[in-house]
Design an enzyme around this catalytic site. Structure first.
Site, short mmCIF file in Angstrom:
data_model
loop_
_atom_site.label_atom_id
_atom_site.label_comp_id
_atom_site.label_asym_id
_atom_site.label_seq_id
_atom_site.Cartn_x
_atom_site.Cartn_y
_atom_site.Cartn_z
N CYS A 114 0.81 -1.22 0.00
CA CYS A 114 0.00 0.00 0.00
C CYS A 114 0.84 1.27 0.00
CB CYS A 114 -0.94 -0.02 1.20
SG CYS A 114 -2.04 -1.44 1.15
N HIS A 259 -3.84 6.77 1.60
CA HIS A 259 -4.08 5.45 1.01
C HIS A 259 -5.45 4.98 1.49
CE1 HIS A 259 -4.13 1.28 0.22
NE2 HIS A 259 -3.96 0.93 1.48
N ASN A 289 -10.07 -1.18 -1.25
CA ASN A 289 -8.64 -0.92 -1.07
C ASN A 289 -7.91 -1.52 -2.27
OD1 ASN A 289 -5.92 -1.17 -0.42
ND2 ASN A 289 -6.28 -1.71 1.72
C1 LIG Z 1 -10.71 -6.04 8.90
C2 LIG Z 1 -11.48 -5.17 9.86
C3 LIG Z 1 -12.53 -4.36 9.10
C4 LIG Z 1 -12.19 -6.09 10.84
O1 LIG Z 1 -12.89 -5.30 11.77
P1 LIG Z 1 -12.74 -5.60 13.33
O2 LIG Z 1 -13.66 -4.69 14.02
O3 LIG Z 1 -11.29 -5.56 13.65
O4 LIG Z 1 -13.32 -7.05 13.39
P2 LIG Z 1 -12.66 -8.39 13.95
O5 LIG Z 1 -11.64 -8.90 12.99
O6 LIG Z 1 -12.28 -8.16 15.37
O7 LIG Z 1 -13.89 -9.30 13.85
C5 LIG Z 1 -15.12 -9.02 14.54
C6 LIG Z 1 -16.15 -10.05 14.16
O8 LIG Z 1 -16.57 -9.83 12.81
C7 LIG Z 1 -16.44 -11.03 12.06
N1 LIG Z 1 -16.13 -10.70 10.68
C8 LIG Z 1 -14.92 -10.53 10.09
N2 LIG Z 1 -15.07 -10.22 8.79
C9 LIG Z 1 -16.40 -10.18 8.56
C10 LIG Z 1 -17.19 -9.90 7.42
N3 LIG Z 1 -16.65 -9.59 6.24
N4 LIG Z 1 -18.53 -9.92 7.56
C11 LIG Z 1 -19.12 -10.21 8.72
N5 LIG Z 1 -18.42 -10.49 9.83
C12 LIG Z 1 -17.08 -10.48 9.75
C13 LIG Z 1 -15.34 -11.79 12.74
O9 LIG Z 1 -15.42 -13.15 12.45
C14 LIG Z 1 -15.59 -11.48 14.19
O10 LIG Z 1 -16.63 -12.30 14.64
P3 LIG Z 1 -16.62 -12.87 16.15
O11 LIG Z 1 -16.68 -11.65 17.02
O12 LIG Z 1 -17.84 -13.72 16.19
O13 LIG Z 1 -15.33 -13.62 16.29
C15 LIG Z 1 -10.59 -4.22 10.68
O14 LIG Z 1 -9.75 -4.96 11.53
C16 LIG Z 1 -9.75 -3.36 9.82
O15 LIG Z 1 -10.27 -2.53 9.09
N6 LIG Z 1 -8.42 -3.50 9.90
C17 LIG Z 1 -7.52 -2.77 9.07
C18 LIG Z 1 -7.50 -3.43 7.76
C19 LIG Z 1 -6.83 -2.62 6.72
O16 LIG Z 1 -6.95 -1.43 6.67
N7 LIG Z 1 -6.12 -3.33 5.86
C20 LIG Z 1 -5.46 -2.75 4.77
C21 LIG Z 1 -4.22 -2.12 5.23
S1 LIG Z 1 -3.40 -1.49 3.92
#
Ligand SMILES: CC(C)(COP(=O)(O)OP(=O)(O)OC[C@H]1O[C@@H](n2cnc3c(N)ncnc32)[C@H](O)[C@@H]1OP(=O)(O)O)[C@@H](O)C(=O)NCCC(=O)NCCS
Length: 332
Positions: A114, A259, A289
């Site tokens: 990224c 980004h 993204n």
């Molecule tokens: C990926 C992201 C959106 C997940 O959100 P989060 O609030 O951290 O969620 P978690 O990973 O803790 O998961 C929470 C719950 O949602 C669920 N979940 C994950 N992806 C899911 C989806 N697409 N749809 C529905 N539920 C989902 C998980 O299984 C988890 O369930 P549980 O509580 O029963 O275990 C978040 O971590 C994020 O945005 N991170 C940065 C990612 C990023 O920017 N990446 C690119 C960098 S360049």
């Protein structure tokens, strides 16, 4: 003193729109969850029968050249940022060089995820400052869709990433231009967001598994929480670093193009920097993204919408796999 200026911007995204509703029909997720956590409404996925990283980059380049009133022949060097090259090797830079018919010019690939576009911009800027080249094509282009795990197992990444390409033409100028660039990395976190295969440091049978389709190591793996926590800290740090290096203040920023990792991350930075909606450009809602392509696509759209004007101070900032993070300050 020689500076480099962005004289043309272009972008290209595939035609196929993938909505949150469509993803919800194939994996266990839903529109409300995706919008709340990421801000993404839809993204573009390629058609593998016609789109490649290099040909999307060529389309973005042609738009940038037209806007800059230049032609292919003006390009002296290519810096191509992608972590999803059309082939494992050679890189996409040479494929673009071939596609544009630019026989013999140098082409360099940058694999910094990224942050890749800002790294590429920085490299081009140094080449221009030293007088080695006068016109350089800088690309960020990615096809993420074909590496995504489009099953419920991979839902935390499947909903985030998309495909696309952006191009910037840099030219030598007596006036700034790119004021400074700031590049960082921390490889301790390499495995928090990565695709493991086809890695070279693997046993033969793992690098060439018979059951390749069942092998999750070819798919994107991401520790979303870790990525989020580091991203918000590093984004802020590297923007401050750029401002300090130029004795400028956050109030001086006319447009921040972060980004497009996640709308929540962009909104966090916006709030911390106390910037208005007019001062931050986001298009993650429409494209997801797109890794290295996200900044040049956003910059190209922002420019086309009249959001970047002569003499504006534009700040680019990125964070991603590696981890790597970077910023650039540009006097337009
Ligand atoms: C990926 C992201 C959106 C997940 O959100 P989060 O609030 O951290 O969620 P978690 O990973 O803790 O998961 C929470 C719950 O949602 C669920 N979940 C994950 N992806 C899911 C989806 N697409 N749809 C529905 N539920 C989902 C998980 O299984 C988890 O369930 P549980 O509580 O029963 O275990 C978040 O971590 C994020 O945005 N991170 C940065 C990612 C990023 O920017 N990446 C690119 C960098 S360049």
């Amino acid at each position: 003193m020689q500076y480099s200026k962005i004289v043309g911007l272009g972008h290209h995204v595939p035609e196929r729109i993938i909505t949150n509703e469509y993803l919800s029909s194939i994996i266990d997720t839903n529109d409300a969850w995706i919008i709340e956590r990421t801000g993404i409404k839809e993204r573009r996925f390629i058609d593998p029968t016609k789109d490649t990283v290099a040909n999307m980059a060529a389309k973005a380049t042609r738009m940038a050249l037209e806007r800059a009133k230049l032609t292919e022949k003006d390009i002296e060097f290519i810096v191509f940022a992608t972590i999803t090259p059309d082939y494992f090797f050679p890189g996409s830079g040479v494929l673009l060089q071939r596609e544009l018919g630019l026989e013999g010019i140098g082409a360099l690939d940058v694999r910094n995820a990224c942050s890749g576009f800002i790294y590429a911009l920085s490299i081009a800027d140094q080449f221009i400052k030293t007088g080695m080249y006068k016109t350089i094509l800088v690309i960020g282009a990615e096809i993420q869709s074909t590496a995504l795990d489009l099953t419920t197992r991979g839902r935390n990444t499947a909903v985030i990433f998309g495909d696309g390409a952006g191009a910037a033409i840099l030219q030598a100028s007596d006036k700034p231009g790119i004021l400074s660039t700031h590049l960082h990395s921390d490889g301790r976190f390499a495995e928090e967001l990565y695709v493991k295969d086809p890695g070279s440091s693997r046993p033969h049978e793992e690098r060439q598994p018979e059951q390749i389709l069942d092998t999750s190591t070819f798919k994107v793996v991401m520790n979303g929480n870790q990525v989020f926590k580091h991203a918000v800290v590093r984004f802020m740090e590297v923007i401050k670093e750029a401002l300090d290096a130029n004795e400028l203040k956050k109030e001086d920023i006319n447009l921040l193009v972060p980004h497009q990792a996640n709308l929540r991350i962009s909104q966090y930075i916006q709030e911390k920097l106390n910037l208005s909606d007019k001062q931050v450009y986001n298009n993650i809602m429409r494209y997801g993204n797109t890794t290295a392509a996200s900044i040049p696509i956003a910059l190209s759209e922002a420019w086309a919408e009249g959001r970047v004007k002569e003499n504006d101070l534009v700040c680019l900032a990125a964070f991603g796999s590696g981890f790597t993070w970077a910023s650039a300050l540009i006097r337009w």
